[in-house]
Design an enzyme around this catalytic site. Structure first.
Site, short mmCIF file in Angstrom:
data_model
loop_
_atom_site.label_atom_id
_atom_site.label_comp_id
_atom_site.label_asym_id
_atom_site.label_seq_id
_atom_site.Cartn_x
_atom_site.Cartn_y
_atom_site.Cartn_z
N ARG A 354 0.84 -1.21 0.00
CA ARG A 354 0.00 0.00 0.00
C ARG A 354 0.87 1.25 0.00
NH1 ARG A 354 -5.24 -1.35 0.93
NH2 ARG A 354 -5.62 -3.33 2.03
N GLY A 384 8.62 4.10 2.44
CA GLY A 384 7.75 3.73 3.56
C GLY A 384 6.43 3.13 3.17
N SER A 385 5.41 3.39 3.94
CA SER A 385 4.03 2.99 3.75
C SER A 385 3.66 1.72 4.51
CB SER A 385 3.69 2.84 2.27
OG SER A 385 2.29 2.90 2.12
N ARG A 386 3.03 0.72 3.85
CA ARG A 386 2.43 -0.38 4.60
C ARG A 386 2.35 -1.64 3.75
NH1 ARG A 386 -3.87 0.20 6.50
NH2 ARG A 386 -4.46 -1.97 6.16
#
Length: 418
Positions: A354, A384-386
């Site tokens: 994501r 970054g993120s998920r």
């Protein structure tokens, strides 16, 4: 005797491409990652060549390797070379006079670059395909620069139909592109016997640390901007801004080596970061069942490379549009996301990359049909993120909780119960 006109059109002079050690390791990577027992076939090898050396290095005790020379009279030199490698290698390596004497192998390697006209390349690929065992892989290479002759176009056409991935090797003169072709489907169970593949996208810096090729490019751009600024305004210190930024930008793309747990029942983290949530939910896109979802947030300081949480076969990949909310907020459920669906011995497993507030670019390097070993690199999210891992809820028990820190490919986040 079957002939493979790899060097060009019939009657045209050959212009052989020199294959360096790194390119040879990429060519032999499918052999090296297979935990055995396996069979390999190298065609067009020369005694003492880097490709033959890489193939021999990939042998395990129960493996068998067959080698076909690169021209008339090559068999004698190859036999002498193999004998010099010692009894262990000689017992596992056969030198053949021609491909006609070869049996279908799990991994077939064409040790010479495929050039020439498209019709010649089509003939070579058709002959090689007959030597690949069911579910096996054919590895071929073409010059990275597009040739007017059309061989590269033909290989890329075949790769679009049967390919399981390709690698660009810039550290070769000239640069080459290595294609891995599979003409029959592979069983997902084979992935459990694979080791994480060595890919040129992971550039070694030290024994323990690599850097993703995206980081090399980003650092190069920063240094290029610094050089331009210095040339344009030699008395200004403005050039220091991009010059000093090169190192931290490259650090965003660090790609450390990881030791993957041997336990076949373990499920490892798909990325570094902090666990945001562990919950049971349904998602019809992955199957008509309940899933255990483990979501991990990656800060800009975490390693951004994503790894397969389990061994399996990529059976689907799609991207859904959305927004760019902060990844730790509930609104991130509707962010742009890339979905990789794996077929495994325990049922469907999905890995979701994501985007977030800063992360705007997802890289996924595992095409449909490819096999991924547990812990194998398959992509990254820039800055970054998920990542979310979906597991069949009735077959997995979570071993982490919200707030826990995890390390990609190392931390066991769940365990199979079946």
């Amino acid at each position: 005797m079957t002939q493979f006109p790899v060097g060009g059109t019939s009657g045209a002079p050959r212009r052989p491409i020199q294959i360096g050690d790194r390119a040879a390791r990429v060519l032999a990577s499918e052999l090296a990652r297979h935990g055995g027992p396996k069979t390999g076939l190298v065609i067009g090898a020369a005694a003492g060549s880097a490709v033959l050396a890489a193939a021999i290095d990939a042998l395990l005790p129960d493996d068998r390797l067959a080698v076909v020379g690169s021209g008339p009279g090559a068999a004698a030199a190859l036999r002498e070379h193999v004998e010099r490698q010692g009894r262990w290698v000689a017992e596992r390596t056969r030198v053949l006079e021609s491909p006609d004497a070869a049996e279908p192998a799990d991994v077939v390697i064409l040790a010479e670059a495929l050039t020439g006209a498209a019709e010649d390349a089509r003939e070579v690929l058709a002959g090689l395909a007959k030597l690949v065992a069911d579910g096996g892989v054919l590895t071929v290479m073409v010059p990275a620069t597009r040739l007017p002759s059309g061989a590269a176009d033909e290989v890329e056409r075949q790769a679009a139909l049967y390919g399981v991935g390709s690698d660009l090797v810039l550290r070769n003169v000239p640069p080459i592109r290595v294609h891995r072709l599979r003409y029959t489907p592979a069983d997902h169970a084979t992935a459990a016997n694979l080791l994480p593949a060595m890919r040129p996208s992971s550039v070694p810096l030290t024994r323990a640390m690599n850097i993703d090729s995206n980081g090399v490019a980003a650092a190069g751009i920063a240094l290029g901007l610094a050089a331009l600024a210095k040339a344009a305004r030699p008395k200004s210190r403005l050039w220091l801004v991009p010059a000093l930024a090169a190192a931290p930008v490259a650090a965003f793309f660090r790609d450390p080596q990881r030791d993957v747990p041997d336990d076949p029942r373990s499920v490892v983290a798909a990325s570094d970061g902090r666990v945001l949530g562990v919950e049971r939910m349904e998602d019809k896109r992955f199957g008509d069942m309940e899933f255990l979802r483990i979501a991990v947030f990656l800060s800009v300081l975490d390693v951004h490379v994503n790894r397969a949480p389990v061994a399996g076969k990529v059976i689907d990949y799609f991207v859904e549009d959305g927004g760019y909310a902060a990844a730790m907020r509930p609104e991130a459920e509707h962010n742009v996301a890339a979905y990789t669906l794996l077929e495994t011995a325990h049922g469907p497993v999905a890995v979701v990359q994501r985007t977030g507030l800063i992360a705007r670019r997802i890289v996924q390097r595992a095409p449909i049909g490819s096999l991924l070993a547990k812990g194998e690199r398959f992509g990254l999210i820039r800055f970054g993120s998920r990542t979310d891992v979906y597991l069949p809820a009735d077959k997995a028990t979570p071993l982490v909780a919200p707030g826990d820190r995890v390390i990609g490919a190392q931390t066991v986040i769940a365990r199979w119960t079946d």
